[in-house]
Design a protein around this motif. Sequence first.
Motif, short mmCIF file in Angstrom:
data_model
loop_
_atom_site.label_atom_id
_atom_site.label_comp_id
_atom_site.label_asym_id
_atom_site.label_seq_id
_atom_site.Cartn_x
_atom_site.Cartn_y
_atom_site.Cartn_z
N HIS A 1 18.50 4.31 26.53
CA HIS A 1 18.18 4.92 25.22
C HIS A 1 19.49 5.41 24.62
O HIS A 1 20.17 6.25 25.23
N GLU B 1 20.67 9.27 24.31
CA GLU B 1 20.61 10.17 25.46
C GLU B 1 22.02 10.25 26.04
O GLU B 1 22.44 9.38 26.82
N ARG C 1 17.39 5.66 19.75
CA ARG C 1 16.73 5.31 21.02
C ARG C 1 16.76 3.79 21.25
O ARG C 1 17.05 3.33 22.34
N ASN D 1 13.19 0.36 27.52
CA ASN D 1 12.62 0.82 28.80
C ASN D 1 11.12 0.52 28.92
O ASN D 1 10.44 1.08 29.79
N ARG D 2 10.61 -0.34 28.04
CA ARG D 2 9.25 -0.86 28.13
C ARG D 2 9.26 -2.38 28.10
O ARG D 2 8.22 -3.02 28.08
N HIS E 1 18.84 9.07 32.11
CA HIS E 1 18.13 9.49 30.89
C HIS E 1 18.26 10.99 30.67
O HIS E 1 18.47 11.75 31.60
N ASN E 2 18.08 11.36 29.39
CA ASN E 2 17.93 12.77 29.03
C ASN E 2 16.60 12.97 28.34
O ASN E 2 16.10 12.07 27.67
N THR E 3 16.08 14.15 28.51
CA THR E 3 14.84 14.52 27.84
C THR E 3 15.04 15.79 27.04
O THR E 3 15.88 16.62 27.40
N ILE F 1 12.93 9.90 39.13
CA ILE F 1 11.68 9.19 38.85
C ILE F 1 11.57 7.96 39.73
O ILE F 1 12.44 7.09 39.73
N TYR G 1 5.18 1.76 33.26
CA TYR G 1 5.74 0.86 32.26
C TYR G 1 6.90 0.08 32.85
O TYR G 1 7.40 0.41 33.93
N THR H 1 10.33 -0.73 33.19
CA THR H 1 11.63 -0.12 32.93
C THR H 1 12.79 -1.09 33.13
O THR H 1 12.65 -2.11 33.82
N ARG I 1 15.37 -0.38 34.94
CA ARG I 1 15.73 -0.29 36.37
C ARG I 1 14.80 -1.12 37.25
O ARG I 1 15.13 -1.40 38.40
N GLU J 1 16.35 11.79 35.17
CA GLU J 1 16.01 12.36 33.86
C GLU J 1 16.47 13.82 33.89
O GLU J 1 16.05 14.56 34.77
N PHE K 1 7.34 16.48 30.81
CA PHE K 1 7.68 15.81 29.55
C PHE K 1 6.97 16.53 28.40
O PHE K 1 6.46 15.89 27.48
N GLU L 1 8.40 16.13 24.47
CA GLU L 1 9.54 15.21 24.45
C GLU L 1 9.61 14.54 23.07
O GLU L 1 8.62 13.97 22.60
N TYR M 1 8.48 10.93 22.46
CA TYR M 1 7.10 10.55 22.76
C TYR M 1 6.14 10.79 21.61
O TYR M 1 4.95 10.46 21.72
C1 LIG Z 1 12.56 10.61 27.44
C2 LIG Z 1 12.63 9.27 28.09
O1 LIG Z 1 13.22 8.38 27.56
N1 LIG Z 1 12.04 9.13 29.29
C3 LIG Z 1 12.02 7.88 30.02
C4 LIG Z 1 11.42 8.09 31.37
C5 LIG Z 1 11.72 6.98 32.32
O2 LIG Z 1 12.88 6.52 32.37
O3 LIG Z 1 10.82 6.57 33.05
C6 LIG Z 1 11.22 6.84 29.24
O4 LIG Z 1 10.20 7.18 28.63
O5 LIG Z 1 11.61 5.69 29.23
#
Ligand SMILES: CC(=O)N[C@@H](CC(=O)O)C(=O)O
Length: 312
Positions: A20, A23, A62, A69-70, A115-117, A126, A163, A165, A167, A177, A281, A284, A287
């Motif tokens: 993102h 972040e 982002r 990240n989805r 990541h940062n939140t 995570i 979801y 990611t 990674r 995070e 979260f 956030e 979100y």
């Molecule tokens: C705030 C944020 O970006 N959180 C990450 C959490 C994660 O890496 O699983 C996301 O929603 O992708």
Amino acid sequence: MSCEVSLPEAKKVAIFGGTHGNEMSGVTLVNLWLKNRAEIRRSGVEVQPFITNPRAVEKCTRYIDIDLNRAFTPENLSKREAEDHPYEIKRALEINRIFGPKGSSDAYDVIFDLHNTTSNMGCTLILESSQDHLNLQMVHYIKQAVAPMTCSVLVNEHPFLQYSTSRSVAKHPIGLEVGPQPQGVLRSNIFQSMRLILRHALDFIELFNGGMEFPPCTVDVYQVTERVDYPRDTNGNITAMVHPNLQDCDWEPLNPGDPMFLTFDGRTVEYKGGNTVYPTFINEAAYYEKQQAFVITKRGTLIARQIKVSKM
Ligand SMILES: CC(=O)N[C@@H](CC(=O)O)C(=O)O
Ligand SMILES: [Zn+2]
């Protein structure tokens, strides 16, 4: 029968920043390490720092087209790289080619995704699986190493809420995070905590590859069970904010009857669930577009089996 798990060396390790682009701790650390790798060098490990979404980093946003990240779904990853796709799908294909392919024996061993939140979560690791004994031993090691600072562990293996990611292309995906930090902002305390955790994580991998045995242990975790949206009107606009009693109370117990939202006309909306849960979260920023005010977790304890490297 031995309960020890023999695992191959974790030779290929990547550190992702800028999944993102707004972040800033991960973006800044990875850019530092790209210039000078001394801090992340460990014997017997190839550590690759990598900016995952450079166009989003450049714009300090982002994402450009869709949330990277989805984007690592089987459907996206089966697309052809040559074709015209949204930017993050093209990028996901590239990342999967370099660090994956996801699910294959060629994939990177470990990917740390920084990541940062904006939520008050502190340091959170995570995990995407409760059965990944290398990762469980690693988070146990990190928790002990940073004590008395706390580092929470969030496990998201919920069949509907998990979801795809960045990674997740690795054999052992692990998210880091750290918050609270506004989008586009660097806070020195958050930056330092992230840096410290990464150092311990890499130390662990070096020790593991070097033959150290890690005895069985338990890890206290928070497991994702639900997402909670803001109250909305019939047009879909939000009609309430996170209640002041809940704001910044990530990881603290939320009991049936506790305040959850405060409506714009001053009414309190209470938590109606049947038992105590642990929200995180909370509020956030990223979100709102995902129709998510916070995530509900339950506490649990996972067992990490004894692990030892198997050298072939
Ligand atoms: C705030 C944020 O970006 N959180 C990450 C959490 C994660 O890496 O699983 C996301 O929603 O992708
Ligand atoms: Zn993020």
